[in-house]
Design a protein around this motif. Structure first.
Motif, mmCIF file in Angstrom:
data_model
loop_
_atom_site.group_PDB
_atom_site.id
_atom_site.type_symbol
_atom_site.label_atom_id
_atom_site.label_comp_id
_atom_site.label_asym_id
_atom_site.label_seq_id
_atom_site.Cartn_x
_atom_site.Cartn_y
_atom_site.Cartn_z
ATOM 1 N N ALA A 1 0.836 -1.185 0.000
ATOM 2 C CA ALA A 1 0.000 0.000 0.000
ATOM 3 C C ALA A 1 0.879 1.245 0.000
ATOM 4 N N ASP A 2 0.413 2.280 -0.690
ATOM 5 C CA ASP A 2 1.155 3.539 -0.757
ATOM 6 C C ASP A 2 0.718 4.402 0.423
ATOM 7 N N LEU A 3 1.411 4.250 1.536
ATOM 8 C CA LEU A 3 1.029 4.920 2.769
ATOM 9 C C LEU A 3 1.813 6.219 2.945
ATOM 10 N N LYS A 4 1.133 7.219 3.432
ATOM 11 C CA LYS A 4 1.745 8.523 3.624
ATOM 12 C C LYS A 4 2.785 8.472 4.740
ATOM 13 N N PRO A 5 4.030 8.897 4.475
ATOM 14 C CA PRO A 5 5.043 8.948 5.541
ATOM 15 C C PRO A 5 4.671 10.013 6.576
ATOM 16 N N GLY B 1 10.569 9.985 8.262
ATOM 17 C CA GLY B 1 9.265 9.681 7.696
ATOM 18 C C GLY B 1 8.921 8.216 7.920
ATOM 19 N N TRP B 2 7.856 7.972 8.667
ATOM 20 C CA TRP B 2 7.438 6.609 9.021
ATOM 21 C C TRP B 2 6.237 6.215 8.175
ATOM 22 N N THR B 3 6.343 5.110 7.476
ATOM 23 C CA THR B 3 5.271 4.691 6.571
ATOM 24 C C THR B 3 4.216 3.827 7.259
ATOM 25 N N GLY C 1 14.404 2.205 5.300
ATOM 26 C CA GLY C 1 14.380 2.616 6.698
ATOM 27 C C GLY C 1 13.110 3.304 7.143
ATOM 28 N N SER C 2 11.989 3.031 6.473
ATOM 29 C CA SER C 2 10.758 3.744 6.801
ATOM 30 C C SER C 2 9.825 2.962 7.722
ATOM 31 N N VAL C 3 10.238 1.780 8.188
ATOM 32 C CA VAL C 3 9.417 1.025 9.129
ATOM 33 C C VAL C 3 9.937 1.235 10.545
ATOM 34 N N PRO D 1 0.360 2.045 14.534
ATOM 35 C CA PRO D 1 0.724 1.426 13.252
ATOM 36 C C PRO D 1 -0.511 1.019 12.456
ATOM 37 N N ARG D 2 -0.465 1.281 11.159
ATOM 38 C CA ARG D 2 -1.528 0.805 10.276
ATOM 39 C C ARG D 2 -1.439 -0.705 10.113
#
Length: 496
Positions: free
Chosen positions: A23-27, A77-79, A110-112, A164-165
């Motif tokens: 999914a294209d999640l907003k950071p 930025g966290w996705t 590194g966005s998780v 978290p999503r």
């Protein structure tokens, strides 16, 4: 709720699928400064440090009484994803290790947010930490991983102002057991789980399996019969008989006695061939009744057998230390036996149950009923290397075969030529789980290997302990002083 989130993504309300199927999640940026994390007040948790390390805020702390945790929070930025990683062996160290996630885009960039735990004790991987310490045993069995998930999500929510999503777990070996324990005991902790080479039946794996590796290769004087120098000879003969690439070693019917002749340089002795057969077949009693899942080591994996086949007749092997660690300190949770020797283990059915039952009830992850995990929308990716020298590949096949209605929520991948937890061969099992959860993309081939169907996974897995593949055997013990006592429910108050 998890299925609703997937549906929303498919409809495009919250974004479109990325090229990797995610999914294209907003950071999202942090809503607090890294150093402020230690000021969070979380029940039973002491946060000892929060420091900037490169592009992350690294948080360290302790979940009472002794679960060390490490949490990493992206600063750039966290996705909206959380990945918890498992711990191998008997653990004792808190080190985030993504394992077989090479190429996973949101890990690579590194966005998780991520976390791990040492599972309630530090160092001393010989099992001695368990002596007189029932809480450490419970934390290692299942509590440490679960409480880390709960705590890490609370930290993430405070740091970014949003929970978290999606949450994922990935682990191999004991990390694979931890993964399955989560799906079985805490089905709402994670949306997707990748469980590699899981030590599902640790109480058997670290007793009869590893002890057999050693004792099946000893003569009456305690010296090793088969030595590592003969392993290439055996391996080449297996490949000559069954093909250079064993896509499914179950189809290989090699006879080690075909190598017996009078020339010790190019052949096996009858005694050596007997050892090879025993190592392949796995532990039995004197009547041939199987004390572990049939086939301890697959044909084609012989070059990996140096784990338990020594270079010299008296050299130590790792299998002995694995078995003694468990037999001395974990098999009987309330009675440490530091002087226990492998020769004390009897290969009988009665001894099997005496040895395995006391710890299986809370240490094994063999419950095939994942209906609660399935109902929550969870997805499970099981994987194992056919050349695994530590954990029998067919133990994972046997577990998968017992799962109820696996086609709806589980996939199994068996990798030819791959040793324990990959053995240095990189591939990505995490992205397929994420894509399955987030956009409904069913996992395809991984590293050229397609998922094995439930029908193809079935086989002759009859053995003494097969009844442990059942629902309801797991207990929820509690620590009372220096004793482990079976209790009616999880001591943290969570539903079973």
């Amino acid at each position: 709720m998890k299925r609703l989130l997937v549906l929303v993504l498919l409809l495009g309300t919250c974004g479109f699928a990325s090229p990797g199927g995610l999914a294209d999640l907003k950071p999202l940026p942090p809503v607090m400064v890294c150093a402020e994390v230690t000021g969070l007040r979380l029940p039973g948790v002491t946060l000892t440090s929060a420091t900037v390390a490169g592009a992350t805020c690294e948080v360290r702390g302790t979940i009472a009484p002794a679960d060390t945790i490490v949490v990493r929070l992206p600063l750039g930025g966290w996705t909206q994803r959380y990945v918890q990683t498992g711990c191998g062996g008997l653990c004792g160290t808190a080190t985030i290790n993504y394992g077989q996630a090479a190429g996973c885009p949101v890990v690579e960039d590194g966005s998780v947010a991520s976390a791990t735990t040492d599972m309630g004790h530090q160092g001393q991987n010989d099992g001695s930490w368990a002596a007189g310490n029932p809480q450490a045993q419970i934390d290692f069995a299942y509590r440490g991983v679960h409480e880390t998930a709960v705590t890490a999500k609370r930290i993430i929510t405070a740091f970014y102002g949003r929970a978290p999503r999606y949450s994922y777990f990935t682990g191999c070996s004991d990390g694979g057991r931890e993964a399955l324990m989560e799906a079985q005991r805490f089905p709402d902790d994670f949306d997707g789980i990748a469980a590699g080479a899981p030590a599902t039946n640790m109480a058997v794996q670290n007793t009869f399996h590893h002890a057999w590796n050693v004792l099946a290769n000893r003569d009456s004087s305690g010296r090793a019969i088969l030595l590592a120098a003969k392993l290439p000879l055996i391996h080449n003969a297996v490949l000559a008989a069954c093909g250079p690439v064993l896509d499914d070693p179950r189809q290989c019917h090699f006879d080690p006695f075909s190598l017996v002749c009078a020339n010790p340089a190019t052949c096996l002795t009858a005694a050596e061939a007997t050892v090879v057969r025993k190592l392949h077949d796995g532990a039995t009693d004197a009547r041939g009744r199987r004390l572990e899942v049939p086939v301890g080591h697959e044909w084609g994996s012989e070059l990996e057998w140096t784990l338990f086949v020594p270079a010299t007749p008296t050299a130590p092997v790792a299998s002995e230390s694995f078995a003694l660690s468990y037999l001395r300190y974990l098999a009987d949770p309330n009675h440490a036996r530091p002087d226990y020797q492998l020769s004390d283990l009897e290969f009988t059915v009665a001894s099997f149950w005496r040895t395995v039952l006391p710890s299986s009830a809370y240490m094994a992850a063999m419950d095939p009923d994942l209906s609660a995990f399935r109902r929550s929308g969870g997805k499970l990716l099981l994987w194992h290397g056919w050349n695994d020298q530590h954990i029998a590949p067919r133990s994972t096949l046997a577990y998968f075969s017992e799962l109820r209605d696996p086609a709806r929520y589980a996939r199994l991948y068996m990798f030819p030529g791959v040793a324990h937890c990959g053995g240095g061969q990189p591939f990505d099992v995490l992205t397929p789980v994420m894509a399955w959860v987030e956009t409904g993309r069913t996992p395809g081939s991984i590293n050229g290997v397609r998922a094995m169907s439930p029908a193809a996974a079935r086989g002759d897995y009859h053995w003494v302990g097969e009844g442990l593949y059942s629902h309801g055997y797991q207990t929820w013990p509690r620590a009372v002083g220096d004793k482990l006592v079976t209790g009616p429910g999880y001591p943290g108050g969570h539903a079973r």
